[in-house]
Scaffold this motif. Structure first.
Motif, PDB file in Angstrom:
ATOM      1  N   TYR A   1      23.127  -5.224  18.895  1.00  0.00           N
ATOM      2  CA  TYR A   1      22.511  -4.477  17.508  1.00  0.00           C
ATOM      3  C   TYR A   1      20.940  -3.891  18.224  1.00  0.00           C
ATOM      4  CZ  TYR A   1      25.910  -5.306  13.764  1.00  0.00           C
ATOM      5  OH  TYR A   1      26.987  -5.405  13.053  1.00  0.00           O
ATOM      6  N   ARG A   2      20.483  -4.744  18.958  1.00  0.00           N
ATOM      7  CA  ARG A   2      19.098  -4.306  19.505  1.00  0.00           C
ATOM      8  C   ARG A   2      19.240  -3.071  20.350  1.00  0.00           C
ATOM      9  NH1 ARG A   2      13.806  -4.821  18.471  1.00  0.00           N
ATOM     10  NH2 ARG A   2      12.684  -3.988  20.406  1.00  0.00           N
ATOM     11  N   ILE A   3      20.226  -2.769  20.845  1.00  0.00           N
ATOM     12  CA  ILE A   3      20.551  -1.526  21.746  1.00  0.00           C
ATOM     13  C   ILE A   3      20.649  -0.543  20.535  1.00  0.00           C
ATOM     14  CG2 ILE A   3      21.923   0.082  22.998  1.00  0.00           C
ATOM     15  CD1 ILE A   3      22.612  -2.809  24.787  1.00  0.00           C
ATOM     16  N   ALA A   4      21.727  -0.717  19.571  1.00  0.00           N
ATOM     17  CA  ALA A   4      21.648   0.179  18.541  1.00  0.00           C
ATOM     18  C   ALA A   4      20.594   0.586  17.772  1.00  0.00           C
ATOM     19  CB  ALA A   4      22.641  -0.397  17.620  1.00  0.00           C
ATOM     20  N   TYR A   5      19.883  -0.404  17.397  1.00  0.00           N
ATOM     21  CA  TYR A   5      18.336  -0.263  16.723  1.00  0.00           C
ATOM     22  C   TYR A   5      17.464   0.859  17.563  1.00  0.00           C
ATOM     23  CZ  TYR A   5      13.696  -1.663  15.272  1.00  0.00           C
ATOM     24  OH  TYR A   5      12.446  -1.658  14.681  1.00  0.00           O
TER      25      TYR A   5
ATOM     26  N   ALA B   1      37.909  -5.508  29.998  1.00  0.00           N
ATOM     27  CA  ALA B   1      37.070  -6.459  29.308  1.00  0.00           C
ATOM     28  C   ALA B   1      36.133  -5.785  28.480  1.00  0.00           C
ATOM     29  CB  ALA B   1      36.328  -7.403  30.178  1.00  0.00           C
ATOM     30  N   PHE B   2      35.402  -4.779  28.962  1.00  0.00           N
ATOM     31  CA  PHE B   2      34.453  -4.031  28.003  1.00  0.00           C
ATOM     32  C   PHE B   2      35.042  -3.415  26.934  1.00  0.00           C
ATOM     33  CE2 PHE B   2      31.542  -0.551  26.864  1.00  0.00           C
ATOM     34  CZ  PHE B   2      30.481  -1.480  26.641  1.00  0.00           C
TER      35      PHE B   2
ATOM     36  N   ASP C   1      28.947   8.259  14.375  1.00  0.00           N
ATOM     37  CA  ASP C   1      29.726   8.145  15.703  1.00  0.00           C
ATOM     38  C   ASP C   1      29.342   8.506  16.931  1.00  0.00           C
ATOM     39  OD1 ASP C   1      31.966   7.565  13.827  1.00  0.00           O
ATOM     40  OD2 ASP C   1      32.700   9.324  13.694  1.00  0.00           O
ATOM     41  N   ASP C   2      28.352   9.449  16.914  1.00  0.00           N
ATOM     42  CA  ASP C   2      27.537   9.845  18.056  1.00  0.00           C
ATOM     43  C   ASP C   2      26.687   8.677  18.633  1.00  0.00           C
ATOM     44  OD1 ASP C   2      28.985  12.269  18.155  1.00  0.00           O
ATOM     45  OD2 ASP C   2      27.123  13.507  17.260  1.00  0.00           O
TER      46      ASP C   2
ATOM     47  N   THR D   1      25.413   3.897  21.810  1.00  0.00           N
ATOM     48  CA  THR D   1      24.830   2.395  21.842  1.00  0.00           C
ATOM     49  C   THR D   1      26.008   2.069  23.123  1.00  0.00           C
ATOM     50  OG1 THR D   1      24.199   2.448  19.632  1.00  0.00           O
ATOM     51  CG2 THR D   1      24.867   0.341  20.754  1.00  0.00           C
ATOM     52  N   PHE D   2      27.149   2.171  22.837  1.00  0.00           N
ATOM     53  CA  PHE D   2      28.183   1.659  23.902  1.00  0.00           C
ATOM     54  C   PHE D   2      27.894   1.939  25.328  1.00  0.00           C
ATOM     55  CE2 PHE D   2      30.167   0.546  19.951  1.00  0.00           C
ATOM     56  CZ  PHE D   2      30.213  -0.907  20.034  1.00  0.00           C
ATOM     57  N   ILE D   3      27.600   3.463  25.501  1.00  0.00           N
ATOM     58  CA  ILE D   3      27.318   3.923  26.785  1.00  0.00           C
ATOM     59  C   ILE D   3      25.983   3.036  27.288  1.00  0.00           C
ATOM     60  CG2 ILE D   3      26.472   5.831  28.039  1.00  0.00           C
ATOM     61  CD1 ILE D   3      28.133   7.538  26.290  1.00  0.00           C
ATOM     62  N   LYS D   4      25.225   2.881  26.434  1.00  0.00           N
ATOM     63  CA  LYS D   4      23.970   2.216  27.025  1.00  0.00           C
ATOM     64  C   LYS D   4      24.464   0.669  27.293  1.00  0.00           C
ATOM     65  CE  LYS D   4      20.415   5.230  25.337  1.00  0.00           C
ATOM     66  NZ  LYS D   4      19.010   5.269  25.388  1.00  0.00           N
TER      67      LYS D   4
END
Length: 181
Positions: free
Chosen positions: A77-81, A21-22, A49-50, A55-58
């Motif tokens: 997006y907040r995590i990415a930011y 699912a993830f 990419d890094d 971001t996806f790990i977090k």
């Protein structure tokens, strides 16, 4: 419908630890998140990419904290930011975060030396928050309200950043041979 699907996938990850699912969430959002970082770093693909991977790990490790107060994409997006700002802080630049420039990255790019480079250079001329707002609004099609949620700024401040960023980019591009035609 897409929001319901995202919520269903998040629930499967949280309740059943369903990694498939993830994976579906990653497949859906990896291109937009990577594109966000590509614009923030003015075209540095490897760094993008890094940062996207971080971001996806977090997101995976903190997915249980998703409370559905905003859409999953806004939360992501907040995590990415935050990942991007953590990266900037870790570089220990002498400039403060608001004036951080990535001209060095833009000047070392070897691919596609045309309009894309000019756009990246125009983006690099912006303050960090202006670049973030313009990237999310014009390149990621996020609403002003969602950008406010991602950045933690009031909507009026987001509008001000967008207005200033548009003026600065138009001025930069006009000075570099783009006359608006």
């Amino acid at each position: 419908m897409s929001q319901l699907n995202d919520i269903s996938l998040v629930a499967q990850v949280v309740v059943f630890h369903n990694t498939k699912a993830f994976d579906q969430l990653v497949k859906k959002y990896q291109s937009p998140v990577r594109r966000f970082f590509l614009h923030q770093t003015c075209g540095d693909g490897e760094l993008s990419d890094d940062l996207a991977q971080d971001t996806f790990i977090k997101a995976y490790t903190n997915i249980a904290s998703f409370k559905n107060l905003s859409s999953f994409s806004t939360w992501l997006y907040r995590i990415a930011y935050n990942v991007f700002y953590d990266y900037i802080r870790s570089r220990k630049e002498t400039d403060d975060l608001e004036t951080y420039q990535v001209d060095a990255q833009c000047s070392t790019l070897q691919k596609d030396i045309g309009q894309e480079m000019d756009i990246y250079r125009a983006l690099a001329s912006l303050k960090e928050m202006e670049r973030t707002c313009i990237t999310l609004f014009y390149m990621e099609d996020q609403s002003i309200e969602k950008i406010a949620g991602i950045t933690g700024c009031p909507t009026g401040t987001v509008k001000s950043h967008l207005s200033r960023a548009k003026e600065k980019m138009a001025s930069y591009l006009k000075q570099n041979g783009y006359d608006g035609k």
